[in-house]
Design a protein around this motif. Structure first.
Motif, PDB file in Angstrom:
ATOM      1  N   ASP A  27       0.812  -1.212   0.000  1.00  0.00           N
ATOM      2  CA  ASP A  27       0.000   0.000   0.000  1.00  0.00           C
ATOM      3  C   ASP A  27       0.848   1.266   0.000  1.00  0.00           C
ATOM      4  N   ASN A  28       2.128   1.118  -0.318  1.00  0.00           N
ATOM      5  CA  ASN A  28       2.971   2.293  -0.513  1.00  0.00           C
ATOM      6  C   ASN A  28       2.396   3.123  -1.661  1.00  0.00           C
ATOM      7  N   PRO A  29       2.365   4.447  -1.542  1.00  0.00           N
ATOM      8  CA  PRO A  29       1.776   5.281  -2.607  1.00  0.00           C
ATOM      9  C   PRO A  29       2.390   5.085  -3.982  1.00  0.00           C
ATOM     10  N   MET A  30       3.638   4.589  -4.042  1.00  0.00           N
ATOM     11  CA  MET A  30       4.267   4.367  -5.343  1.00  0.00           C
ATOM     12  C   MET A  30       3.545   3.270  -6.130  1.00  0.00           C
ATOM     13  N   ILE A  31       3.016   2.274  -5.429  1.00  0.00           N
ATOM     14  CA  ILE A  31       2.337   1.159  -6.088  1.00  0.00           C
ATOM     15  C   ILE A  31       0.827   1.241  -5.929  1.00  0.00           C
ATOM     16  N   ASN A  32       0.369   1.938  -4.887  1.00  0.00           N
ATOM     17  CA  ASN A  32      -1.065   2.115  -4.650  1.00  0.00           C
ATOM     18  C   ASN A  32      -1.368   3.608  -4.540  1.00  0.00           C
ATOM     19  N   PRO A  33      -1.611   4.271  -5.672  1.00  0.00           N
ATOM     20  CA  PRO A  33      -1.855   5.721  -5.657  1.00  0.00           C
ATOM     21  C   PRO A  33      -3.130   6.125  -4.938  1.00  0.00           C
ATOM     22  N   MET A  34      -3.966   5.138  -4.577  1.00  0.00           N
ATOM     23  CA  MET A  34      -5.214   5.438  -3.878  1.00  0.00           C
ATOM     24  C   MET A  34      -5.140   5.065  -2.411  1.00  0.00           C
ATOM     25  N   SER A  35      -3.947   4.750  -1.892  1.00  0.00           N
ATOM     26  CA  SER A  35      -3.809   4.389  -0.484  1.00  0.00           C
ATOM     27  C   SER A  35      -4.042   5.609   0.401  1.00  0.00           C
ATOM     28  N   ALA A  36      -4.290   5.341   1.672  1.00  0.00           N
ATOM     29  CA  ALA A  36      -4.620   6.421   2.610  1.00  0.00           C
ATOM     30  C   ALA A  36      -3.512   7.465   2.698  1.00  0.00           C
ATOM     31  N   GLY A  37      -2.268   7.054   2.555  1.00  0.00           N
ATOM     32  CA  GLY A  37      -1.159   7.994   2.684  1.00  0.00           C
ATOM     33  C   GLY A  37      -0.698   8.622   1.393  1.00  0.00           C
ATOM     34  N   ALA A  38      -1.376   8.319   0.285  1.00  0.00           N
ATOM     35  CA  ALA A  38      -0.943   8.832  -1.014  1.00  0.00           C
ATOM     36  C   ALA A  38      -1.349  10.289  -1.191  1.00  0.00           C
ATOM     37  N   PRO A  39      -0.510  11.081  -1.863  1.00  0.00           N
ATOM     38  CA  PRO A  39      -0.912  12.467  -2.157  1.00  0.00           C
ATOM     39  C   PRO A  39      -2.081  12.489  -3.120  1.00  0.00           C
ATOM     40  N   SER A  40      -2.803  13.597  -3.111  1.00  0.00           N
ATOM     41  CA  SER A  40      -3.989  13.714  -3.960  1.00  0.00           C
ATOM     42  C   SER A  40      -3.622  13.636  -5.434  1.00  0.00           C
ATOM     43  N   LEU A  41      -4.397  12.860  -6.182  1.00  0.00           N
ATOM     44  CA  LEU A  41      -4.192  12.762  -7.621  1.00  0.00           C
ATOM     45  C   LEU A  41      -4.520  14.071  -8.327  1.00  0.00           C
ATOM     46  N   ALA A  42      -5.162  14.982  -7.635  1.00  0.00           N
ATOM     47  CA  ALA A  42      -5.444  16.293  -8.217  1.00  0.00           C
ATOM     48  C   ALA A  42      -4.169  17.071  -8.515  1.00  0.00           C
ATOM     49  N   SER A  43      -3.052  16.636  -7.919  1.00  0.00           N
ATOM     50  CA  SER A  43      -1.789  17.357  -8.115  1.00  0.00           C
ATOM     51  C   SER A  43      -0.951  16.794  -9.248  1.00  0.00           C
ATOM     52  N   LEU A  44      -1.502  15.896 -10.053  1.00  0.00           N
ATOM     53  CA  LEU A  44      -0.761  15.371 -11.196  1.00  0.00           C
ATOM     54  C   LEU A  44      -0.229  16.508 -12.069  1.00  0.00           C
ATOM     55  N   GLY A  45       1.038  16.429 -12.415  1.00  0.00           N
ATOM     56  CA  GLY A  45       1.676  17.523 -13.142  1.00  0.00           C
ATOM     57  C   GLY A  45       1.661  17.348 -14.639  1.00  0.00           C
ATOM     58  N   CYS A  46       0.489  17.140 -15.209  1.00  0.00           N
ATOM     59  CA  CYS A  46       0.346  17.101 -16.663  1.00  0.00           C
ATOM     60  C   CYS A  46      -1.055  17.567 -16.997  1.00  0.00           C
ATOM     61  N   SER A  47      -1.299  17.837 -18.273  1.00  0.00           N
ATOM     62  CA  SER A  47      -2.587  18.400 -18.695  1.00  0.00           C
ATOM     63  C   SER A  47      -3.532  17.372 -19.276  1.00  0.00           C
ATOM     64  N   LYS A  48      -2.993  16.252 -19.730  1.00  0.00           N
ATOM     65  CA  LYS A  48      -3.861  15.215 -20.280  1.00  0.00           C
ATOM     66  C   LYS A  48      -3.216  13.858 -20.067  1.00  0.00           C
ATOM     67  N   MET A  49      -4.059  12.821 -20.105  1.00  0.00           N
ATOM     68  CA  MET A  49      -3.576  11.474 -19.817  1.00  0.00           C
ATOM     69  C   MET A  49      -4.454  10.460 -20.530  1.00  0.00           C
ATOM     70  N   ILE A  50      -3.825   9.372 -20.975  1.00  0.00           N
ATOM     71  CA  ILE A  50      -4.569   8.226 -21.485  1.00  0.00           C
ATOM     72  C   ILE A  50      -4.124   7.004 -20.695  1.00  0.00           C
ATOM     73  N   VAL A  51      -5.093   6.232 -20.210  1.00  0.00           N
ATOM     74  CA  VAL A  51      -4.841   4.995 -19.474  1.00  0.00           C
ATOM     75  C   VAL A  51      -5.367   3.846 -20.325  1.00  0.00           C
ATOM     76  N   CYS A  52      -4.501   2.880 -20.626  1.00  0.00           N
ATOM     77  CA  CYS A  52      -4.885   1.750 -21.469  1.00  0.00           C
ATOM     78  C   CYS A  52      -4.850   0.470 -20.638  1.00  0.00           C
ATOM     79  N   VAL A  53      -5.873  -0.359 -20.787  1.00  0.00           N
ATOM     80  CA  VAL A  53      -5.946  -1.625 -20.057  1.00  0.00           C
ATOM     81  C   VAL A  53      -6.276  -2.753 -21.027  1.00  0.00           C
ATOM     82  N   ALA A  54      -5.977  -3.982 -20.595  1.00  0.00           N
ATOM     83  CA  ALA A  54      -6.265  -5.177 -21.387  1.00  0.00           C
ATOM     84  C   ALA A  54      -7.218  -6.062 -20.598  1.00  0.00           C
ATOM     85  N   GLY A  55      -8.323  -6.448 -21.229  1.00  0.00           N
ATOM     86  CA  GLY A  55      -9.358  -7.194 -20.540  1.00  0.00           C
ATOM     87  C   GLY A  55      -8.923  -8.546 -20.023  1.00  0.00           C
TER      88      GLY A  55
END
Length: 330
Positions: free
Chosen positions: A241-269
């Motif tokens: 649950d370290n924030p490096m591997i779990n960005p949604m963990s209780a101790g992780a910084p807010s994702l609102a602070s991401l330092g980019c303007s756009k993002m694409i997330v790709c997944v495989a079913g």
């Protein structure tokens, strides 16, 4: 898949396996590391006759040792300015290299020919010889080095392709699997720290990102992702649950602070490492975080983990690579 039990007695002179992630890597009692998957290295090539892409190997830093393979497409003119993609390869943080056949062929023959952009494919240090967070530090240093070419006042080991042809208003970061994890963490750092020349990361592409966490894990003794994380970062605060591997963990910084303007997330079913749901989870978390950027999700329901790298000639892989190239040039 539990770690192997030593098969020798304490008095034996034979090496014992003390840590492993089967069937990929082992560490022996004498400290030697055996990577069970060997990917041949291939040289770069100026003006590849098949693709028109030129590539060469460059040194970013001697201490720590960081290097890269850089790719440049055919130019319309010598001063043409092109978007820059800083790419982080996958391999669970303990395998892979931009100089290997997998990643060179993928970028040179399939990704880069889909559009016109410069790619800097980073050779970060691998675990277990260099446990995490070394790869994050190396990747951040590589991005800083790229950004420093925007004014070329503090650059060490300058690269002419970046100085003459890089568009520093269009800097992207991205990667696959562990490399996509790195890209996320670099985007978070870019939201908190300035880059040289006040360069900003425009976008991030995350393909089949390696995210995890203790939630929903059925059996931590056989979960390959947990084994891999403990192997590469045994001292991680918070473990899985370290924030490096779990960005949604209780101790992780807010994702609102991401330092980019756009993002694409790709997944495989059919992701064999069960990362599909984590990628969708991440996408939803970013979308609902208050981040002011634009994010999109792309899923190929019938494909497996990193199919676009391992089988780049297939129809679905070509479709994804066209999408990624379009993302880099919008």
């Amino acid at each position: 898949m539990a770690s192997a039990t030593p098969t020798t007695t304490p008095s034996s002179n034979k090496k014992e396996i003390v840590r492993e992630v089967p069937p990929y890597i082992r560490v022996f009692s004498d400290g030697t590391v055996e990577r069970l998957i060997q990917i041949p290295f291939v040289p770069p090539l100026l003006d590849d006759p098949k693709t028109g892409i030129s590539s060469k190997d460059i040194i970013i830093s001697h201490s720590p040792p960081i290097s890269a393979r850089i790719y440049l497409p055919k130019l319309t003119n010598e001063k043409e300015k092109l978007p820059i993609l800083v790419y982080f390869h996958g391999g669970s943080f303990f395998l892979g290299s931009p100089f290997s056949q997998w990643f060179h062929d993928y970028i040179n023959s399939y990704l880069a020919p889909q559009g016109k952009f410069i790619v800097v494919s980073v050779e970060y240090r691998l675990a277990p010889e260099n446990p995490l967070p070394a790869c994050y530090r190396d990747s951040w240093d590589a991005l800083k080095w790229v950004a420093s070419h925007s004014d070329n006042k503090t650059t060490v080991n300058t690269e002419p392709w970046l100085i003459e042809n890089g568009d520093f208003d269009k800097v992207f970061i991205g990667g696959d699997s562990a490399g996509a994890n790195i890209a996320h963490n670099i985007a978070m750092r870019a939201g908190a720290e300035a880059l040289p020349g006040n360069v900003r990361v425009l976008g991030a592409l995350l393909c089949h990102p390696f995210f995890y966490g203790s939630e929903y894990v059925l059996d931590p003794e056989v979960d390959s992702s947990i084994l891999a994380w403990k192997f590469v970062y045994p001292s991680a605060p918070g473990g899985i649950d370290n924030p490096m591997i779990n960005p949604m963990s209780a101790g992780a910084p807010s994702l609102a602070s991401l330092g980019c303007s756009k993002m694409i997330v790709c997944v495989a079913g059919k992701d064999q490492f069960k990362l599909r749901d984590r990628g969708v989870w991440y996408y939803e978390a970013v979308k609902n975080s208050g981040w002011h950027g634009k994010i999109e999700l792309f899923e190929e329901a019938e494909e497996d983990h990193c199919y676009h790298v391992l089988h780049p000639e297939t129809e679905n892989a070509l479709k994804l690579n066209k999408l990624l190239a379009s993302f880099l040039q919008e």
